[in-house]
Design an enzyme around this catalytic site. Structure first.
Site, PDB file in Angstrom:
ATOM      1  N   ASP A 113      19.583  46.842  35.591  1.00  0.00           N
ATOM      2  CA  ASP A 113      20.038  47.019  36.979  1.00  0.00           C
ATOM      3  C   ASP A 113      18.921  47.745  37.706  1.00  0.00           C
ATOM      4  O   ASP A 113      17.855  47.997  37.123  1.00  0.00           O
ATOM      5  CB  ASP A 113      21.366  47.794  37.027  1.00  0.00           C
ATOM      6  CG  ASP A 113      22.204  47.401  38.240  1.00  0.00           C
ATOM      7  OD1 ASP A 113      21.696  47.524  39.366  1.00  0.00           O
ATOM      8  OD2 ASP A 113      23.356  46.969  38.060  1.00  0.00           O
ATOM      9  N   HIS A 124      19.935  43.217  41.873  1.00  0.00           N
ATOM     10  CA  HIS A 124      19.928  44.370  40.958  1.00  0.00           C
ATOM     11  C   HIS A 124      18.700  44.350  40.053  1.00  0.00           C
ATOM     12  O   HIS A 124      18.772  44.669  38.868  1.00  0.00           O
ATOM     13  CB  HIS A 124      21.213  44.401  40.121  1.00  0.00           C
ATOM     14  CG  HIS A 124      22.448  44.627  40.935  1.00  0.00           C
ATOM     15  ND1 HIS A 124      22.977  45.875  41.177  1.00  0.00           N
ATOM     16  CD2 HIS A 124      23.260  43.753  41.595  1.00  0.00           C
ATOM     17  CE1 HIS A 124      24.063  45.764  41.934  1.00  0.00           C
ATOM     18  NE2 HIS A 124      24.252  44.488  42.211  1.00  0.00           N
ATOM     19  N   GLU A 140      26.358  40.454  44.400  1.00  0.00           N
ATOM     20  CA  GLU A 140      25.855  41.197  45.565  1.00  0.00           C
ATOM     21  C   GLU A 140      24.469  40.753  46.040  1.00  0.00           C
ATOM     22  O   GLU A 140      23.725  41.542  46.617  1.00  0.00           O
ATOM     23  CB  GLU A 140      25.846  42.703  45.252  1.00  0.00           C
ATOM     24  CG  GLU A 140      27.229  43.224  44.893  1.00  0.00           C
ATOM     25  CD  GLU A 140      27.290  44.717  44.637  1.00  0.00           C
ATOM     26  OE1 GLU A 140      28.292  45.334  45.031  1.00  0.00           O
ATOM     27  OE2 GLU A 140      26.359  45.280  44.035  1.00  0.00           O
ATOM     28  N   TYR A 188      38.204  49.558  37.279  1.00  0.00           N
ATOM     29  CA  TYR A 188      36.885  50.186  37.367  1.00  0.00           C
ATOM     30  C   TYR A 188      37.018  51.646  36.953  1.00  0.00           C
ATOM     31  O   TYR A 188      37.661  52.441  37.641  1.00  0.00           O
ATOM     32  CB  TYR A 188      36.320  50.069  38.790  1.00  0.00           C
ATOM     33  CG  TYR A 188      35.469  48.840  38.984  1.00  0.00           C
ATOM     34  CD1 TYR A 188      35.695  47.707  38.213  1.00  0.00           C
ATOM     35  CD2 TYR A 188      34.445  48.807  39.915  1.00  0.00           C
ATOM     36  CE1 TYR A 188      34.918  46.572  38.379  1.00  0.00           C
ATOM     37  CE2 TYR A 188      33.662  47.662  40.088  1.00  0.00           C
ATOM     38  CZ  TYR A 188      33.909  46.556  39.311  1.00  0.00           C
ATOM     39  OH  TYR A 188      33.135  45.436  39.474  1.00  0.00           O
ATOM     40  N   PHE A 189      36.404  51.966  35.857  1.00  0.00           N
ATOM     41  CA  PHE A 189      36.592  53.314  35.329  1.00  0.00           C
ATOM     42  C   PHE A 189      35.611  54.322  35.939  1.00  0.00           C
ATOM     43  O   PHE A 189      35.544  55.460  35.503  1.00  0.00           O
ATOM     44  CB  PHE A 189      36.532  53.300  33.799  1.00  0.00           C
ATOM     45  CG  PHE A 189      37.775  52.727  33.149  1.00  0.00           C
ATOM     46  CD1 PHE A 189      38.806  52.202  33.916  1.00  0.00           C
ATOM     47  CD2 PHE A 189      37.920  52.707  31.765  1.00  0.00           C
ATOM     48  CE1 PHE A 189      39.961  51.671  33.329  1.00  0.00           C
ATOM     49  CE2 PHE A 189      39.066  52.184  31.169  1.00  0.00           C
ATOM     50  CZ  PHE A 189      40.087  51.663  31.946  1.00  0.00           C
TER      51      PHE A 189
HETATM   52  C1  TNX Z   1      29.831  46.969  42.440  1.00  0.00           C
HETATM   53  S1  TNX Z   1      30.874  45.162  40.288  1.00  0.00           S
HETATM   54  C2  TNX Z   1      28.858  46.511  41.561  1.00  0.00           C
HETATM   55  C3  TNX Z   1      28.127  47.489  40.756  1.00  0.00           C
HETATM   56  C4  TNX Z   1      28.460  48.903  41.159  1.00  0.00           C
HETATM   57  C5  TNX Z   1      29.966  49.052  41.334  1.00  0.00           C
HETATM   58  C6  TNX Z   1      30.421  50.444  41.609  1.00  0.00           C
HETATM   59  C7  TNX Z   1      29.593  44.545  40.560  1.00  0.00           C
HETATM   60  C8  TNX Z   1      29.496  43.242  40.041  1.00  0.00           C
HETATM   61  N1  TNX Z   1      28.662  45.190  41.265  1.00  0.00           N
HETATM   62  O1  TNX Z   1      26.751  47.236  40.840  1.00  0.00           O
HETATM   63  O2  TNX Z   1      28.022  49.749  40.163  1.00  0.00           O
HETATM   64  O3  TNX Z   1      30.375  48.215  42.382  1.00  0.00           O
HETATM   65  O4  TNX Z   1      31.820  50.606  41.603  1.00  0.00           O
END
Ligand code: TNX
Length: 530
Positions: free
Chosen positions: A197, A260, A318, A414-415
């Site tokens: 990431d 990422h 994202e 989501y922990f």
């Molecule tokens: C979204 S879940 C993201 C992560 C972040 C997270 C934080 C996802 C596929 N992408 O990169 O860490 O939210 O809650």
């Protein structure tokens, strides 16, 4: 009716005996709750603890796990009469448990505990139930006492997962192994390893050593680039994959792309596709032939390290945050003109197809976050991870379109979200992720039964931006992961929150004894803030 004194004494003694035994053989609450558990109120199995308890099992590792139970001593035996025996189904019809290579039948007779199952995985699941039963059994001076009866058991979902983000903050192999030990206890069987990431690249790739020499330096809390390189060597990865396999856990690697990507681009800037805000190298160049070849090399080495994973997860999330500079990249311009492609969404989709094809050619299915669900990837080669709980339509469409889907919505899975309203650090998103919410999932979704067919399972995701120390990661992961185990394994009608909570203090003790400091909701142990 006339009863003489001898009869009276006899009856009295029997009664006392039955009552006494009812006290002695304690109630047994296995987590996750089995499909069916039928135990006698009066008949018992006494196991002598004078010598080692004999175990006929497929794998010496089973004995090792049994020997981790306090006060008891176990030994391998070849006899079918061994006190604990792991046997094939035999006369007991396999049809008694639903089609599943993970289901088992456990019989507790007057002389033995017998697990009947068809696979090692299934016997391993039985072993977890046996372990908990033995731990809860009553101890007398030189024996332990269990109720006779049977358990018939099989999982609700094949995929019972936990994802750990090691990029934002690195956990390392000791903590990961400890976590795998605890996952196995609750029959969780997929460890999704988020290894790359923006802050750090954590997997050694032989062909590109700078990925770890440079890309592994840093974390969400140290972006100086001078920190120690924290990553797994290929040897360590092989070791962890084998460690997990022994515990019936498949490790799924994630190499996140095209977003990422900052850590990799810091090491190899020629693959930069631009970014946004604090992550200015967020994406790989999605169209540059050298970048595509670079990513394929990485995937090839990854595939070799995870031969049994079945799935390689390539992220896909994202991307739109960071694609702002794509229109200025020469290679993107050329690709859009040649294909032709209309817009950035199409470029993203083209990239997804190219990489997914390659993953499939390597013999793996492609896993991806739910952004990939509307890109036309083949349903028989793709696994969708639904995470955007506020985009229910995305889930419904993925399922309707026939994508096997893992449910891992931000809420409640989501922990990195707080688990109790009194907790101050951690994310909130119009709400939190409580133990109860986790236990009540996915029933709380009220999905149409027909759509459930494509749900392969559920998974918790632990993103670690807000989790700097291992103490905090443990605090956030537990005891919610115990509830996750029951939610993933037990049928709706078998999930019972009250009895679950009654058993929970013992499990929190078990975790503590294994160096995992879970949050204790009963003692309201203080929050670990960082
Ligand atoms: C979204 S879940 C993201 C992560 C972040 C997270 C934080 C996802 C596929 N992408 O990169 O860490 O939210 O809650």
């Amino acid at each position: 009716m006339v009863v003489n004194l001898r009869d009276f004494i006899d009856i009295y003694l029997r009664f006392a005996c039955i009552l006494g035994l009812a006290f002695e053989a304690q109630a047994q609450r296995i987590i996750p709750q089995p499909m069916e558990q039928n135990l006698s109120t009066d008949k018992i199995l006494e196991i002598s603890t004078a010598g080692a308890i004999q175990v006929n099992c497929p794998d010496p590792f089973f004995i090792e796990l049994l020997n981790s139970i306090d006060r008891l001593d176990f030994q391998q035996s070849d006899s079918k009469q061994a006190t604990i025996s792991f046997l094939p189904f035999g006369k007991i019809a396999a049809e008694q448990i639903p089609a599943s290579d993970e289901g088992y039948i456990l019989r507790i007779t007057e002389s033995q505990i017998i697990s009947h199952a068809a696979t090692r995985s299934a016997h391993f699941n039985a072993l977890q139930s046996i372990r908990q039963m033995l731990e809860q059994a009553s101890f007398a001076e030189d024996k332990i006492i269990l109720k006779q009866g049977f358990i018939r058991d099989a999982p609700r979902f094949a995929w019972r997962g936990f994802m750990l983000d090691e990029s934002r903050h690195f956990s390392g192999e000791v903590a990961v192994k400890r976590h795998l030990d605890a996952m196995a206890r609750y029959k969780l069987n997929r460890f999704h390893w988020h290894l790359t990431d923006s802050p750090g690249w954590r997997i050694e790739i032989k062909k590109y050593p700078k990925l770890t020499e440079i890309g592994a330096r840093g974390s969400e809390s140290d972006r100086s680039g001078d920190g120690p390189a924290e990553f797994y060597t290929q040897e360590q990865i092989r070791d962890i994959v084998a460690y997990a396999k022994q515990r019936n856990i498949v490790v799924i690697p994630e190499i996140d792309m095209p977003g990422h990507a900052d850590a990799a681009i810091r090491a190899y800037p020629e693959h930069d596709g631009g970014g946004y805000k604090k992550w200015d190298k967020f994406t790989f160049n999605p169209a540059k032939p050298e970048t595509l070849a670079f990513l394929e090399d990485i995937l090839r080495e990854t595939a070799e390290l995870f031969p049994d994973a079945g799935v390689i997860h390539f992220g896909g999330d994202e991307v739109h945050f960071g694609w702002g500079q794509w229109p200025e990249l020469d290679e993107v311009k050329a690709l859009m003109a040649n294909e032709p492609l209309e817009g950035l969404r199409e470029v993203e989709s083209w990239f997804n197809h190219r990489m997914a094809n390659f993953i499939n050619e390597l013999g793996f299915k492609t896993g991806g976050w739910d952004e990939i669900a509307n890109k036309g990837l083949p349903t028989d080669q793709t696994l969708v991870f639904w995470w955007r709980h506020d985009k229910r339509k995305v889930l419904d469409e993925a399922l309707q379109n026939g994508y096997p889907t893992v449910l891992c919505p931000r809420r409640p899975l989501y922990f990195d979200f707080v688990q109790h309203d009194s907790h101050k650090t951690g994310r909130r998103w119009n709400g939190i992720c409580t133990l109860e919410d986790v236990h009540n999932f996915p029933d709380s979704l009220n999905l149409e039964p027909a759509l459930f067919e494509n749900v392969v399972g559920i998974q918790a995701n632990m993103w670690t931006e807000t989790m700097i120390t291992q103490e905090r990661r443990d605090f956030m992961a537990w005891p919610r992961s115990i509830a996750l185990g029951e939610a993933a394994w037990s049928a709706t009608e078998r999930k019972d929150l009250d009895s679950f909570k009654q058993q929970l203090p013992n499990e929190i003790e078990w975790l503590k004894a294994h160096n995992i400091q879970a949050w204790d909701p009963f003692a309201m142990s203080p929050e670990v803030p960082r």
